[in-house]
Write an enzyme that holds these catalytic residues in place. Structure first.
Site, PDB file in Angstrom:
ATOM      1  N   TYR A  26       0.817  -1.206   0.000  1.00 41.70           N
ATOM      2  CA  TYR A  26       0.000   0.000   0.000  1.00 41.70           C
ATOM      3  C   TYR A  26       0.859   1.268   0.000  1.00 41.70           C
ATOM      4  O   TYR A  26       1.882   1.312   0.684  1.00 41.70           O
ATOM      5  CB  TYR A  26      -0.918   0.026   1.227  1.00 41.70           C
ATOM      6  CG  TYR A  26      -1.760   1.270   1.258  1.00 41.70           C
ATOM      7  CD1 TYR A  26      -2.900   1.359   0.474  1.00 41.70           C
ATOM      8  CD2 TYR A  26      -1.389   2.373   2.011  1.00 41.70           C
ATOM      9  CE1 TYR A  26      -3.653   2.513   0.450  1.00 41.70           C
ATOM     10  CE2 TYR A  26      -2.132   3.541   1.996  1.00 41.70           C
ATOM     11  CZ  TYR A  26      -3.269   3.596   1.208  1.00 41.70           C
ATOM     12  OH  TYR A  26      -4.007   4.754   1.179  1.00 41.70           O
ATOM     13  N   TRP A  50       1.200   5.666  -1.730  1.00 42.97           N
ATOM     14  CA  TRP A  50       0.868   6.662  -2.755  1.00 42.97           C
ATOM     15  C   TRP A  50       1.859   6.733  -3.908  1.00 42.97           C
ATOM     16  O   TRP A  50       1.575   7.355  -4.924  1.00 42.97           O
ATOM     17  CB  TRP A  50       0.728   8.025  -2.095  1.00 42.97           C
ATOM     18  CG  TRP A  50      -0.678   8.318  -1.722  1.00 42.97           C
ATOM     19  CD1 TRP A  50      -1.453   7.587  -0.852  1.00 42.97           C
ATOM     20  CD2 TRP A  50      -1.505   9.385  -2.209  1.00 42.97           C
ATOM     21  NE1 TRP A  50      -2.704   8.149  -0.763  1.00 42.97           N
ATOM     22  CE2 TRP A  50      -2.766   9.259  -1.574  1.00 42.97           C
ATOM     23  CE3 TRP A  50      -1.307  10.437  -3.076  1.00 42.97           C
ATOM     24  CZ2 TRP A  50      -3.815  10.143  -1.813  1.00 42.97           C
ATOM     25  CZ3 TRP A  50      -2.349  11.316  -3.316  1.00 42.97           C
ATOM     26  CH2 TRP A  50      -3.596  11.161  -2.690  1.00 42.97           C
TER      27      TRP A  50
END
Ligand SMILES: Nc1nc2c(c(=O)[nH]1)N[C@H]1C(S)=C(S)[C@@H](COP(=O)(O)OP(=O)(O)OC[C@H]3O[C@@H](n4cnc5c(=O)[nH]c(N)nc54)[C@H](O)[C@@H]3O)O[C@H]1N2
Ligand SMILES: Nc1nc2c(c(=O)[nH]1)N[C@H]1C(S)=C(S)[C@@H](COP(=O)(O)OP(=O)(O)OC[C@H]3O[C@@H](n4cnc5c(=O)[nH]c(N)nc54)[C@H](O)[C@@H]3O)O[C@H]1N2
Ligand SMILES: [Mo]
Length: 768
Positions: free
Chosen positions: A110, A112
């Protein structure tokens, strides 16, 4: 000769001009009316001491081989040449797959990443694990909105129906009369937009709405959750009590005959059942303003007046992500949706219910109407997944069953974890517990351009290029421009593109062709852009070649109409344009959720007691929100981020009354303590923070130092003290926003923060 290059990031499009010394002058995109201060984090980052310069392997992994250990995060690193490290890693991936299958590999990874579409590290790692290994254990949902992601399909439809194509800033500026901003709409947050953003319109839209006479109410524990331009009334609510406030407002609407009974009858199911709870017929407790006042800290008369004002106006119930990033985070969303349904403005321009408006810059805008040039990730041969924030639980409890969204799942037995483009030592809670759980792995691999805390806890750290060191295309789902991202500088040290690293591994595993399809990076970018280009051509719009696009620097993309989409169509024709819920309507009572039988998420919105509440040893609410000066942990060592620290430490803001009670003065070093751990920070006193709360934003790199037998983060990472538990059995989301802590003046020695300098490699001979 100086040259200027266009580029793009999650916090804005810009151009960069390097000087001789490798420093960058950063100029925001000319069309951006309100550029992000975070852009300046790029200025001195290319050759910063935080960068990973060469492949590094944990000494114990090299000498003892893969396996469980307590040394991760404490051991030294050895620099290993690229060929050798790729050989060793390919062999280890092959061993784990052959001995345990790809279901022993956690590749959720996970995070960005950076904004470029081809070099997007998430997509790269997933594609690699799918094509070279046959799959991986994935994660579902996000740290941003796990509870929303789980509950919305049961009660209103797809997450994107309420978060993306819904009420826009244009509508707020023109049509909304009252904005109930639960969790606020801080400009520090809308500065960020996933994929990139060329124009920040939030400040201007709020100013325009206010000038027209619209009223904003900032319902949040921090005054700073709303910009000056909104002229908002501040309702300083006790953290985690929005559901109680909403219930009390609904009680007023119901008992005073102010609810839109027509809309409830035609567009919702289950109101009657909920009404019995609201009045107390079901449980003996009427959810009156007098009931909610001591819970929320808001006077009963204020609650009643707000409900009456909302009934009169075109009202937007706006709910921030933060509301659901805490225990029982599903409830304020469901209660907010129900409140909006009672007000009856759902589907009208500027009215109704929105999730995440202003929490990011990509919300409140119509989506782009052509496909973006994204990398296909291939097929995952493993069906096992976890809710994203259950990663420590997974490592601690392989084979254990747990509940998630109506299903009974079992945690897999993970041997190898692979992270590229995310930072678990930023995003996860209770970091000491995470660090211990990582000890159970055989191997932990991290790609990053910076030596983050996650890299420090890894066995193999591979230096990735940063976005400024490669060509790409940048595009956001709601941004009207596609950006050419030029290569501004040569890779730092021995850094390689994630793509090149994965191609090298895939090659060694005999899967090179499957991963690369015979294309190099440049050929992939051209290939991916063709899809967007073909769609533009089909619409009869300008569709330049890649070469022409690069000359122009950017390309205008068509947007979908600002028409309110699913909710507006549903309002106009509830039978003909049903919502994507089981009944096709807004579900105020959900038979699906009720049938799950969860005590922490029953069949309609409710106020629930919480397990984490202020108490003698932890009397303050810690609000660990998003940082104003960076995106998460990214470029924490950059100029904007560093400038906001004091003495190199993150700033914790608290109310002067709480500070005085503890003998804490402005600028003092304080220690934030919870049963999970401790971190240091520098105190700043402000009445912008509600009494009883302390605000320490996320993103300071975790820098644990052993002090008196405990691991204290000396830098100010709130996840050293936050609680790691799911929102409920339904959503199992991250609850990092709110935890209970004590704050005290730190009287011990004050260790320096050293985490922004990458560890020096040792040579193996010296290490032995
Ligand atoms: N207590 C608390 N915790 C929270 C939250 C909270 O409110 N409170 N919020 C949560 C939320 S909403 C989120 S979204 C998460 C964010 O968590 P993350 O998304 O994991 O945080 P980032 O710092 O953005 O991590 C991105 C990482 O990718 C690296 N990176 C960037 N570009 C590249 C690249 O091209 N290649 C490689 N290999 N690496 C790259 C960056 O250096 C950085 O280390 O945090 C969550 N954590
Ligand atoms: N500058 C910057 N902007 C960002 C990010 C970043 O890292 N940096 N991250 C982006 C990401 S990934 C996401 S998901 C979004 C997150 O968007 P949000 O989750 O909305 O952002 P936060 O800043 O965590 O929280 C917003 C505010 O909610 C308030 N709040 C906390 N608890 C409660 C509560 O119980 N009730 C009420 N009414 N208010 C409460 C806090 O005062 C907090 O400042 O932000 C995005 N924007
Ligand atoms: Mo997020």
């Amino acid at each position: 000769m100086t040259r200027t290059f266009t580029h793009s990031s999650h916090w804005g499009a810009f151009s960069a001009t390097p000087d001789e010394a490798g420093r960058l002058a950063i100029t925001p995109h000319a069309a951006d009316p309100d550029p992000s201060p975070i852009l300046q984090n790029f200025t001195d980052t290319l050759a910063h001491s935080a960068r990973v310069a060469r492949p590094m392997v944990r000494r114990g992994w090299l000498t003892d081989g893969p396996g469980p250990t307590t040394s991760r995060g404490r051991d030294e690193f050895v620099a290993v040449p690229w060929d050798e490290v790729l050989d060793r890693l390919a062999a280890e991936l092959t061993r784990v797959r052959d001995d345990f299958g790809p279901e022993a590999v956690f590749g959720g990874s996970y995070g960005w990443s950076s904004a470029g579409r081809f070099h997007h590290a998430q997509s790269q790692v997933h594609r690699f694990l799918n094509t070279a290994l046959g799959g991986y254990v994935r994660s579902v949902g996000t740290y941003s909105s796990a509870a929303a992601y789980a509950i919305f399909p049961h009660i209103v439809g797809r997450l994107t129906d309420v978060s993306r194509h819904n009420v826009t800033w244009e509508q707020v500026a023109n049509d909304t009369e009252l904005v109930l901003a639960f969790g606020g709409m801080a400009l520090k947050n809308s500065t960020i937009a996933q994929g990139g953003i060329s124009a920040h319109v939030e400040r201007g839209s709020m100013a325009k709405a206010r000038a027209r006479g619209a009223r904003f109410v900032n319902i949040a524990p921090l005054k700073s959750d709303m910009p000056e331009e909104a002229g908002a009334d501040w309702l300083a609510i006790q953290p985690g009590t929005d559901t109680a406030l909403m219930l009390a407002m609904m009680h007023v609407l119901y008992t005073e005959g102010l609810a839109d009974t027509g809309f409830l009858a035609t567009h919702t199911v289950g109101f009657d059942r909920f009404a019995r709870y609201l009045t107390g017929e079901a449980d003996g407790v009427a959810k009156t303003p007098e009931w909610a006042a001591p819970i929320t800290g808001i006077p009963a008369a204020t609650i009643a007046d707000l409900a009456r004002a909302a009934a009169k106006a075109r009202t937007l119930v706006a709910t921030a992500h933060a509301l659901q990033r805490s225990e029982h985070g599903e409830q304020p969303l469901w209660a907010g949706l129900t409140l909006a349904a009672m007000l009856g403005d759902i589907g009208l321009p500027g009215g109704g219910f929105h999730y995440s408006l202003g929490a990011m810059g990509h919300t409140g805008r119509p989506p782009v109407a052509v496909p973006l040039p994204t990398l296909p990730q291939g097929e995952n041969g493993v069906s096992t997944y976890i809710p994203v924030a259950r990663v420590t639980d997974m490592l601690e409890k392989p084979g254990t069953a747990y509940d998630y969204n109506g299903k009974r799942l079992t945690y897999p037995d993970i041997k190898l974890m692979y992270w590229a483009g995310g930072n678990p030592f930023h995003h996860h809670q209770d970091l000491d517990r995470l660090a211990k759980a990582l000890g159970k792995l055989d191997t932990f691999v991290v790609h990053d351009y910076a030596f983050t805390s996650a890299a420090r806890h890894a066995d193999i750290v591979l230096p990735a290029t940063m976005t400024l060191e490669r060509e790409d295309l940048g595009a956001g789902n709601t941004d009207r421009l596609l950006h050419v991202m030029r290569k501004v500088a040569e890779p730092h040290g021995e850094a390689r593109d994630d793509y090149a690293i994965f191609a090298g591994l895939a090659e060694r595993m005999g899967r090179g062709e499957a991963f690369t399809e015979g294309r190099d990076a440049e050929e992939w970018i051209a290939h991916l852009y063709e899809r967007t280009r073909a769609a533009l051509t089909a619409k009869g719009l300008p569709a330049p070649t890649l070469a022409e696009l690069r000359d122009a620097g950017e390309l205008e993309l068509p947007l979908m109409p600002d028409d309110g989409a699913a909710l507006a169509r549903f309002r106009a024709d509830p039978e003909g344009a049903p919502l994507a819920t089981p009944s096709g309507k807004i579900e105020i009572f959900s038979a699906t959720i009720d049938a799950m039988g969860y005590d922490d998420c029953p069949g309609h919105p409710v106020w629930l007691d919480r397990s984490e509440v202020p108490r003698a040893d932890a009397p303050l609410w810690l609000i660990a929100n998003q940082p104003a000066t960076r995106l998460h942990s990214q470029l924490d060592y950059g100029a904007t981020s560093r400038a906001a620290k004091r003495d190199g430490r993150e700033v914790a803001r608290l109310n002067p009354a709480d500070a005085a009670a503890r003998g804490i003065g402005e600028g003092d070093v304080v220690v934030v303590t919870s049963p999970r751990g401790q971190c240091l920070a520098t105190a700043a006193l402000t009445t912008d923070v509600l009494e009883g709360c302390v605000n320490l934003s996320t993103g300071a790199w975790y820098d644990p130092v052993e002090i008196g037998g405990a691991r204290v983060c000396v830098h100010g990472n709130p996840n050293a003290v936050t609680l790691d538990r799911g929102t409920s059995k339904l959503g199992q989301g991250c609850t990092g926003q709110l935890s209970c802590v004590e704050v005290a003046r730190w009287t011990g020695q004050v260790p320096g923060v050293t985490v922004h300098s990458a560890p020096e490699p040792v040579t193996l001979e010296a290490a032995e």
